[in-house]
Motif scaffolding. Structure first.
Motif, PDB file in Angstrom:
ATOM      1  N   VAL A   1       0.862  -1.187   0.000  1.00 15.32           N
ATOM      2  CA  VAL A   1       0.000   0.000   0.000  1.00 15.32           C
ATOM      3  C   VAL A   1       0.897   1.236   0.000  1.00 15.32           C
ATOM      4  N   HIS A   2       0.566   2.206  -0.848  1.00 15.82           N
ATOM      5  CA  HIS A   2       1.266   3.486  -0.855  1.00 15.82           C
ATOM      6  C   HIS A   2       0.274   4.587  -0.511  1.00 15.82           C
ATOM      7  N   PHE A   3       0.651   5.466   0.417  1.00 19.56           N
ATOM      8  CA  PHE A   3      -0.129   6.661   0.700  1.00 19.56           C
ATOM      9  C   PHE A   3       0.705   7.852   0.259  1.00 19.56           C
TER      10      PHE A   3
ATOM     11  N   ASP B   1       4.363  10.606   2.227  1.00 18.66           N
ATOM     12  CA  ASP B   1       4.637   9.568   1.230  1.00 18.66           C
ATOM     13  C   ASP B   1       5.142   8.352   1.993  1.00 18.66           C
ATOM     14  N   VAL B   2       4.269   7.367   2.205  1.00 20.80           N
ATOM     15  CA  VAL B   2       4.618   6.196   3.021  1.00 20.80           C
ATOM     16  C   VAL B   2       4.317   4.932   2.235  1.00 20.80           C
ATOM     17  N   HIS B   3       5.125   3.916   2.459  1.00 20.10           N
ATOM     18  CA  HIS B   3       5.000   2.648   1.736  1.00 20.10           C
ATOM     19  C   HIS B   3       4.966   1.528   2.768  1.00 20.10           C
TER      20      HIS B   3
ATOM     21  N   ASN C   1      -9.115   8.209   9.541  1.00 18.35           N
ATOM     22  CA  ASN C   1      -8.708   6.944   8.931  1.00 18.35           C
ATOM     23  C   ASN C   1      -8.239   7.197   7.519  1.00 18.35           C
ATOM     24  N   LEU C   2      -7.092   6.649   7.163  1.00 21.66           N
ATOM     25  CA  LEU C   2      -6.631   6.800   5.789  1.00 21.66           C
ATOM     26  C   LEU C   2      -7.520   5.957   4.880  1.00 21.66           C
ATOM     27  N   PRO C   3      -7.745   6.418   3.657  1.00 22.37           N
ATOM     28  CA  PRO C   3      -8.715   5.732   2.802  1.00 22.37           C
ATOM     29  C   PRO C   3      -8.267   4.319   2.460  1.00 22.37           C
TER      30      PRO C   3
END
Lengths: 183, 226
Positions: free
Chosen positions: A12-14, A70-72, A106-108
């Motif tokens: 997952v990437h945000f 930017d998180v992975h 909550n992140l989508p």
């Protein structure tokens, strides 16, 4: 390149920004943010926490931060989807900072670009505390910041609403279909 | 005969481009422009854009930086400063981490004619293919004391970032104090290749909302129909 050698894991990437904060009565605001996940999430790369600059908006607009996120992650289970936890602080003319509010969102969990509003609240004390805070500053703060994103012990505190933090996050998922994850 | 020459040239280009097999890369091609800006009190303004990508991103074609012409605001109620500056770049990447960001720096003359920084704006390039309209709110660093503010006003040396691309990493922001005013509007047409083949799903849907709390872009976000 920092990544697991197994390129077939679910990832997952945000990618996005903490854009601004509006509706606060103070000017010169900055925000401390962090991303909290469950145990099944393994952080690969990117900063999980940070602090924005302090912005003083002209013309009474929202405080602009535009702080990149930017998180992975790679995941082994679908539980514990990440939450973005924010703490908003205000800076005064003497360089002191005071807590303005706490909040989480909550992140989508679906891919694509999303615009999220994170509501912010501040714990309140007694009438005397409020009076003192108005003139001297330094109101009640949470002893345990985990209270912001958990539901335990919430019944003990009284809060008042503050402004809203606006976040824009794009989500990119990888290999979810291969593992039968529906989203 | 001609076909074999083409294959040879493409293979040579791929080998020169870094040795990662092309089946592990995806391509991002962005054709866009820095359209215009609105900034109260700015008489003349020019902008400089920079693109900053992560370590797994390489530019295939296009320029990483550019400078616009000097623009004056329109005479009508919009007070718009128009640049219409093209931004065209193609990236090759192995990892969405480090998705490129566009950093816009706006400069203009102060009262004494010195070129000073008027605002920085930063935003990620859109992560999904389609047409996008992005609004970048502007902010400019502030002096740490009133005395320094006065001195910088007289000498024309306003506080500015040594390297604007440091805005893309988010490091060191906690020691900055800024004031924000105005915004820049950009539009992008984005095409991606092989993202889905590598297993990525980026939604390919229109952005759900606008940038900022009180700021709204001039046009709605466009995108491919869901």
């Amino acid at each position: 390149m920092v990544r697991g050698k197994d390129s077939s894991s679910a990832e997952v990437h945000f990618i996005g920004q903490i854009v601004s904060g509006s509706g606060f009565s103070d000017s010169q605001l900055f925000c401390r943010w962090s991303i909290q996940t469950g145990g099944a999430w393994h952080h690969v790369e990117g900063l999980k926490e940070g602090q924005t600059h302090a912005d003083c908006p002209q013309l009474g607009q929202a405080a602009i931060w535009c702080h990149p996120v930017d998180v992975h992650y790679t995941i082994k289970g679908i539980t514990g989807w990440p939450k973005l936890v924010v703490q908003v602080y205000s800076l005064d003319g003497f360089g002191r900072f005071d807590i303005c509010g706490y909040g989480f969102c909550n992140l989508p969990s679906s891919p694509g670009a999303h615009s999220i509003d994170c509501v912010i609240w501040r714990p309140t004390g007694s009438l005397r505390d409020e009076f003192r805070q108005q003139f001297v500053g330094g109101g009640p703060q949470l002893r345990d910041p985990q209270l912001v994103y958990t539901s335990l012990d919430r019944y003990r505190i009284q809060t008042t609403a503050m402004g809203t933090v606006h976040v824009q996050i794009s989500v990119i998922l990888r290999n979810f279909a291969r593992y039968g994850i529906e989203y | 005969m001609e076909g074999s020459w083409k294959v040879f040239i493409m293979a040579a280009a791929a080998a020169a481009a870094g040795g990662v097999p092309s089946q592990q890369c995806f391509l991002l091609s962005v054709t866009g422009q820095v359209e215009s800006a609105r900034l109260a009190g700015a008489d003349q303004l020019y902008c400089r854009y920079q693109l900053h990508g992560g370590p797994d991103w390489d530019i295939v074609t296009g320029l990483e930086e550019g400078i616009s012409q000097v623009s004056r605001p329109s005479q009508d109620a919009r007070q718009l400063l128009v640049w219409n500056l093209p931004v065209e770049v193609s990236y090759k990447a192995t990892n969405p981490y480090g998705w490129p960001q566009l950093i816009v720096s706006c400069y203009g003359p102060d009262l004494f004619g010195n070129d000073v920084i008027r605002g920085y704006g930063v935003s990620h390039l859109p992560t999904a293919a389609g047409a996008h309209r992005v609004t970048l709110p502007l902010f400019v660093p502030e002096s740490t004391s009133q005395l320094q503010k006065l001195v910088s006003w007289f000498t024309g040396r306003r506080p500015e970032l040594a390297d604007a691309s440091s805005l893309a990493t988010g490091d060191g922001r906690d020691v900055m104090r800024v004031r924000s005013q105005g915004y820049v509007t950009c539009s992008f047409q984005v095409v991606t290749k092989d993202l889905q083949r590598l297993g990525y799903d980026n939604g390919r849907r229109a952005p759900a909302g606008a940038a900022g709390g009180d700021l709204q872009p001039a046009g709605g976000g466009d995108g491919r129909p869901g």
